[in-house]
Design a protein around this motif. Structure first.
Motif, PDB file in Angstrom:
ATOM      1  N   ASP A 191     -18.320  15.578 126.212  1.00  0.00           N
ATOM      2  CA  ASP A 191     -18.319  16.450 125.038  1.00  0.00           C
ATOM      3  C   ASP A 191     -17.003  17.215 125.019  1.00  0.00           C
ATOM      4  N   PHE A 192     -16.589  17.661 123.830  1.00  0.00           N
ATOM      5  CA  PHE A 192     -15.325  18.391 123.739  1.00  0.00           C
ATOM      6  C   PHE A 192     -15.521  19.895 123.866  1.00  0.00           C
ATOM      7  N   ALA A 193     -16.778  20.355 123.899  1.00  0.00           N
ATOM      8  CA  ALA A 193     -17.067  21.788 124.020  1.00  0.00           C
ATOM      9  C   ALA A 193     -17.457  22.109 125.463  1.00  0.00           C
ATOM     10  N   GLN A 194     -16.571  22.788 126.160  1.00  0.00           N
ATOM     11  CA  GLN A 194     -16.760  23.051 127.583  1.00  0.00           C
ATOM     12  C   GLN A 194     -18.026  23.859 127.858  1.00  0.00           C
ATOM     13  N   ASN A 195     -18.290  24.872 127.040  1.00  0.00           N
ATOM     14  CA  ASN A 195     -19.464  25.709 127.276  1.00  0.00           C
ATOM     15  C   ASN A 195     -20.758  24.941 127.080  1.00  0.00           C
ATOM     16  N   SER A 196     -20.740  23.970 126.175  1.00  0.00           N
ATOM     17  CA  SER A 196     -21.928  23.136 125.995  1.00  0.00           C
ATOM     18  C   SER A 196     -22.217  22.352 127.260  1.00  0.00           C
ATOM     19  N   LEU A 197     -21.175  21.777 127.853  1.00  0.00           N
ATOM     20  CA  LEU A 197     -21.361  21.004 129.076  1.00  0.00           C
ATOM     21  C   LEU A 197     -21.816  21.877 130.244  1.00  0.00           C
ATOM     22  N   LYS A 198     -21.413  23.139 130.250  1.00  0.00           N
ATOM     23  CA  LYS A 198     -21.866  24.043 131.308  1.00  0.00           C
ATOM     24  C   LYS A 198     -23.384  24.231 131.263  1.00  0.00           C
ATOM     25  N   ASN A 199     -23.959  24.044 130.080  1.00  0.00           N
ATOM     26  CA  ASN A 199     -25.409  24.176 129.921  1.00  0.00           C
ATOM     27  C   ASN A 199     -26.121  22.831 130.027  1.00  0.00           C
ATOM     28  N   ASN A 200     -25.359  21.786 130.311  1.00  0.00           N
ATOM     29  CA  ASN A 200     -25.913  20.447 130.506  1.00  0.00           C
ATOM     30  C   ASN A 200     -26.092  20.240 132.011  1.00  0.00           C
ATOM     31  N   HIS A 201     -27.307  19.907 132.438  1.00  0.00           N
ATOM     32  CA  HIS A 201     -27.616  19.847 133.870  1.00  0.00           C
ATOM     33  C   HIS A 201     -27.386  18.471 134.492  1.00  0.00           C
ATOM     34  N   SER A 202     -26.707  17.592 133.785  1.00  0.00           N
ATOM     35  CA  SER A 202     -26.400  16.272 134.329  1.00  0.00           C
ATOM     36  C   SER A 202     -25.347  16.371 135.429  1.00  0.00           C
ATOM     37  N   THR A 203     -25.243  15.328 136.221  1.00  0.00           N
ATOM     38  CA  THR A 203     -24.318  15.327 137.359  1.00  0.00           C
ATOM     39  C   THR A 203     -22.882  15.029 136.937  1.00  0.00           C
ATOM     40  N   HIS A 204     -22.695  13.992 136.134  1.00  0.00           N
ATOM     41  CA  HIS A 204     -21.354  13.550 135.760  1.00  0.00           C
ATOM     42  C   HIS A 204     -21.032  14.020 134.348  1.00  0.00           C
TER      43      HIS A 204
END
Length: 275
Positions: free
Chosen positions: A70-83
């Motif tokens: 994803d291009f939104a860093q904060n969104s990925l911080k809330n994504n609990h996936s490993t990679h």
């Protein structure tokens, strides 16, 4: 695009609290994999955001390498996936012919250049690889669009691409026999303000709210009055045209003299701090 990224970053922490429609569409998109048999060693969740789809893919493909991009860093911080990879879908940091399945839920409507997106997806997919996605169609938020159109000619709501045009873009970028389908989902609200608050809470900042000028406030109130004409059984409807599509990549063979992207496998980690 930077405005869209900023909006999603701001909405990231509370996105899952308001994204009930997005959760439902992610669930329906995942269910479409029930009737599809394909290799799944490497799966790319494109536009993974906070992980509404990722969590289903983790359960479905427990032995696969699931890459959430994803291009939104904060969104990925809330994504609990490993990679997780923070990158632009227009320039995927992945090697040619490296992914078995690309699956994307409600990302394409934010991409102004679908041809570039499909070109990149085609590039990274292996031969016989699958693309599966959902996006919004032209009738999405039609009540809001029509209410604003009665007030002025400005673009207050996103313009969404017709599914036939999406299919044409896929064909032009090498995908074989794309299959498209459409569903209509309707949410209901007590007020227009409630609808606009929901849209803002999930980062849909292209939907303009109040103007600070007197004329703007007058137009806003007139828009609300026009929207009230849609009230049924005490509720205001908000229509979403949901498009689902899938296709296979069966032409990922290099032409003579053509150079292959040699980026190779990227190292994945959870370090998303900083910037």
């Amino acid at each position: 695009m930077s405005k869209v990224r900023s909006a999603f970053n701001k909405a990231a922490n509370n996105y899952n609290d308001y994204g009930f429609l997005q959760k439902e569409i992610a669930l329906r998109l995942d269910a479409k994999l029930d009737v599809i048999t394909t290799n799944s060693a490497v799966v790319l969740d494109l536009g993974a955001g906070t992980g509404l789809l990722s969590q289903h893919l983790q359960k479905r493909f427990p032995e696969s390498q699931l890459i959430c991009l994803d291009f939104a860093q904060n969104s990925l911080k809330n994504n609990h996936s490993t990679h997780k990879v923070c990158a632009d879908a227009n320039q995927l940091p992945l090697a040619d012919n490296s992914v078995d399945i690309v699956i994307s839920s409600l990302m394409l409507q934010w991409c102004p250049d679908l041809s570039q997106i499909f070109s990149e997806i085609h590039r990274v997919l292996k031969n016989n690889g699958l693309i599966l996605f959902s996006t919004f169609g032209p009738d999405t938020l039609k009540e809001l669009k029509k209410s604003w159109s009665a007030v002025d000619n400005a673009a207050h709501v996103n313009t969404f691409t017709d599914m036939h045009d999406i299919g044409d873009q896929m064909l032009q970028n090498g995908f074989q026999s794309p299959v498209m389908e459409m569903q209509t989902l309707t949410l209901t609200y007590q007020s227009v303000i409630d609808l606009l608050k929901d849209l803002k809470a999930i980062g849909a900042q292209s939907v303009k709210t109040r103007s600070k000028s007197l004329t703007g406030k007058d137009k806003f109130q007139l828009m609300i009055k026009m929207y009230e004409s849609y009230r049924t059984d005490g509720k205001l409807p908000a229509t979403y045209e949901v498009i689902y599509g899938h296709a296979w990549n069966q032409s990922n063979t290099l032409l003579k003299g053509e150079k292959q992207n040699q980026l190779g496998k990227i190292e994945l980690n959870n370090n998303l701090s900083g910037a």
